[in-house]
Design an enzyme around this catalytic site. Structure first.
Site, PDB file in Angstrom:
ATOM      1  N   HIS A  52       3.616   1.877  11.330  1.00  0.00           N
ATOM      2  CA  HIS A  52       2.480   2.251  10.335  1.00  0.00           C
ATOM      3  C   HIS A  52       2.763   3.782   9.663  1.00  0.00           C
ATOM      4  CE1 HIS A  52      -1.059   2.132   7.928  1.00  0.00           C
ATOM      5  NE2 HIS A  52      -1.372   0.948   8.198  1.00  0.00           N
ATOM      6  N   GLU A  89      -1.557   4.611   1.928  1.00  0.00           N
ATOM      7  CA  GLU A  89      -1.339   4.619   0.700  1.00  0.00           C
ATOM      8  C   GLU A  89      -0.622   5.855  -0.211  1.00  0.00           C
ATOM      9  OE1 GLU A  89      -5.214   4.202  -1.208  1.00  0.00           O
ATOM     10  OE2 GLU A  89      -5.765   6.276  -0.268  1.00  0.00           O
ATOM     11  N   GLU A  91       0.753  -1.238   0.014  1.00  0.00           N
ATOM     12  CA  GLU A  91       0.077  -0.043   0.053  1.00  0.00           C
ATOM     13  C   GLU A  91       1.106   1.209   0.182  1.00  0.00           C
ATOM     14  OE1 GLU A  91      -3.124  -0.003   3.318  1.00  0.00           O
ATOM     15  OE2 GLU A  91      -3.791   2.041   2.678  1.00  0.00           O
ATOM     16  N   ASN A 131      21.203  -8.517  17.733  1.00  0.00           N
ATOM     17  CA  ASN A 131      20.531  -8.844  16.572  1.00  0.00           C
ATOM     18  C   ASN A 131      21.490  -9.065  15.540  1.00  0.00           C
ATOM     19  OD1 ASN A 131      17.242  -8.854  16.877  1.00  0.00           O
ATOM     20  ND2 ASN A 131      18.327  -7.554  18.510  1.00  0.00           N
ATOM     21  N   GLN A 139      12.004  -7.358  15.334  1.00  0.00           N
ATOM     22  CA  GLN A 139      12.048  -8.490  16.108  1.00  0.00           C
ATOM     23  C   GLN A 139      10.657  -9.134  15.947  1.00  0.00           C
ATOM     24  OE1 GLN A 139      13.350  -7.419  20.059  1.00  0.00           O
ATOM     25  NE2 GLN A 139      14.830  -6.187  19.159  1.00  0.00           N
ATOM     26  N   HIS A 182      10.028  -6.602  19.845  1.00  0.00           N
ATOM     27  CA  HIS A 182       8.954  -7.413  19.826  1.00  0.00           C
ATOM     28  C   HIS A 182       7.540  -6.776  19.603  1.00  0.00           C
ATOM     29  CE1 HIS A 182      12.169 -10.280  20.917  1.00  0.00           C
ATOM     30  NE2 HIS A 182      12.433  -9.424  21.953  1.00  0.00           N
ATOM     31  N   HIS A 197       3.811  -1.278   8.025  1.00  0.00           N
ATOM     32  CA  HIS A 197       2.646  -1.346   6.714  1.00  0.00           C
ATOM     33  C   HIS A 197       2.810   0.342   6.567  1.00  0.00           C
ATOM     34  CE1 HIS A 197      -1.218  -1.972   4.415  1.00  0.00           C
ATOM     35  NE2 HIS A 197      -0.349  -2.536   3.786  1.00  0.00           N
TER      36      HIS A 197
END
Lengths: 212, 212, 212
Positions: free
Chosen positions: A112, A75, A53, A192, A66, A107, A72
Site C-alpha cells: 500500500h 492519493e 488513487e 513465476n 501472487q 500470496h 493500491h
C-alpha cells in the site's frame, strides 16, 4: 480483467494499464488504471492492482504478483496538484508504488503506497508494506507488517514482525551465508517467470480487445 | 457477480441482495444472498460479501468494502428458529453484521459476524473483527485481531494488536488531537464514494439483468 | 474457473483438476492444474487452488475452502526428478498438500505446501500453514502462523500465535472438555457441505464444458 480508472478530484486523467506483451494477467485478476507492468510478470488469480488513487503503480521486469495480492496507494494528486508526501522518486521519476526487478510479492501480500521495494527482494506471504521503502535483496518473512520505515539493503525480517519505528528497522539482522532463505527468491522468480511464459503460450497472446 | 443464496436447514428463505442504485459492485467482487448495501458504496475487486449463513449483512451509506475484503457470519437460524447469540440489535432490527455509515473496510479486512461496526470507524488493512462490537469513530490500525470484545467509541487500536479480553478493550487509548490518523477516515470515505460514482458512470447503471 | 496447468522445467505434465461431481466451485474461484477435490466440498468465491508448482494438491471429502483461501506449494519436481523434501507421504501416496476429511479452511487462510492437515481440523481465519504437518482434530484459532512444525493431534493454537519451533509446537495446549471451540468444526462442516449441495442444485450440475 484489465480496465481504465475514472476521473475524480484526485485523478485528473484516465489511464489504461500498460502491460508488456510478455506479462500474463490471469482472467480472475484485476488491473485498473495507471499501472505499468514490465516484462515476464505473472499476475495470479485474485490479485488486484488498482491504480485509481495513488498513481502510478510500477512493477519491474521478472517480478511476480501472487494469488490474492493487493496493490493500491494513497492519493498522489488533489485538484490537479501533486501530493508530494505520497510519492517516491526512483530514477528521477515519481511513483506511488515502485516495485523493482525480480521482486516476489508472495500470496496474499499487500503493498500500500507510498512504497518502494527494490530489486531482488522477497516479500513473504501475507505481509503488509505500507508507507515504506525496502532495499535491495531483502527477505521479508511471512506475516510481517512494515509501516513508515526504510529497510536497508540485504536485511531479513523475521516472520510475524511488526516494524513501525526506524530504530527497529535499522536493527534488523543482515542476511548472512547461513541464513536458510538466503537464495530462495531466485527460485521463486524462476518459477513465476516460467509460469508467465507457459500461461501466455497456453492461452494465446493477450488479444488487444482484452484491454478494454 | 450478484447472486441469491440457497435453502438449507440454517436458511429457510432465498434472498437476492438489495443494492442501492448508487452503489458500485465490481464484476470481480461477489455479493450473495441476504445482503443490504446502502448508497454510494464501492465494493472493490475480489471482495466477497456472502449472506448465506448468518443473515442479514448490512452496510450503511457512504461506507466502503475494499479489495479482498470478506464479510460472512455465523448462523442466525437453525431449523427455522432464530439463533439469538449470533445476532446484534441495532435500531430495533437484528443483524448478523451491521456496518454503519462512512465506515471504511480497508484492503483484505475480514468482518465475521456477529459484528457491529458503528459510524465513521476505520478498519485498517488486514484486520479481523469477529464476534465484536466496535463503537463510533474508532481507528483500527492494520493487522489487528478483535475477538469477542466491545470497543468503546473513539478508541484507537495499535497496529498488530490482538484484543481478546474486555479488559484489554476497555484500556485501549482514546483518540486525541495529536493522533496522526485522527482525520484519515474522512479522506478514505471521500475517495471511495467518488470512485463508486465514477465507476458507475463509466460502466453505465447496473442493469437489472445483472441481478441474477 | 477450472483450468489446466502448463509445462515448465518443474512440471513435466499437464493436468486437469479432478473434481468430484458433488463438489461446488464458485465461478469466481480458481482451480488450476494437478488438484484433487473429493466429495461435498464448497470452494467459495475468491479462493485460489493452484496446482502448477508443488503437486498434487489434495482435499478430502466434506472439507471446505472458504472465501479468499489460497492453496499453493513449493516445487515437487525439477527437470523430471522428484524433490522429496517438498513432499509428504500419506497412505503411501506423495502429496505437496494433503488436506484430510472434514477439514475447514476458514476465510483468507493460506495453505502453502509442503503441508498435511489431518481429518477434523479447523484452520482459523487468516491463518498460514507453511511447511508443516497438523494432526487430527486440532483447532487453529484465527491469525496464526505455523512454519516448519509438526502439530500433534487434538491441540489448540491460540489466536495470533507464531509457531516456528518444534518445542513450541509440542507445548501447545491439548483440547479439553471446557475449551469453548471444542465442537465448532462439526458445525462449520455441516454448514459448508449443506451449501455445496445447495449451490450445486441451484446452478445445475457443473457442465463438462466448464472443465476447460
Amino acid at each position: 480483467m484489465i480496465e481504465k480508472n475514472v476521473l475524480t478530484d484526485f485523478s485528473s486523467s484516465i489511464s489504461q494499464p500498460e502491460i508488456d506483451p510478455s506479462t500474463y494477467v490471469h482472467p480472475l485478476a484485476s488491473v485498473i488504471g495507471r499501472v505499468i507492468l514490465g516484462k515476464n510478470i505473472l499476475v495470479s488469480p485474485m490479485a488486484s492492482i488498482r491504480g485509481d488513487e495513488g498513481q502510478p503503480l510500477f512493477i519491474g521486469d521478472d517480478s511476480n504478483v501472487q494469488d490474492g495480492v493487493v496493490i493500491h496507494a494513497l492519493e498522489t494528486e488533489v485538484n490537479g496538484k501533486s501530493v508530494e508526501k505520497n510519492l517516491y522518486t526512483v530514477n528521477e521519476e515519481k511513483y506511488a508504488v515502485y516495485v523493482g526487478k525480480r521482486v516476489s510479492l508472495a500470496h496474499q501480500v499487500q503493498i500500500h503506497g507510498p512504497v518502494v521495494v527494490h530489486d531482488d527482494t522477497f516479500v513473504g506471504m501475507k505481509s503488509l508494506v505500507f508507507k515504506s521503502l525496502v532495499g535491495n535483496g531483502c527477505v521479508i518473512e511471512p506475516g510481517c507488517i512494515l509501516m513508515g520505515v526504510t529497510i536497508p539493503d540485504r536485511r531479513t525480517i523475521p516472520a510475524g514482525s511488526i516494524v513501525k519505528t526506524q530504530e527497529d528497522a535499522d536493527n534488523l539482522p543482515e542476511i548472512t551465508e547461513d541464513y536458510p532463505m538466503k537464495d530462495m527468491n531466485r527460485g521463486v522468480v524462476h518459477v513465476n517467470t516460467s509460469l508467465a511464459k507457459g500461461y501466455l503460450e497456453a492461452t494465446g497472446a493477450r488479444p488487444a480487445s482484452e484491454h478494454l
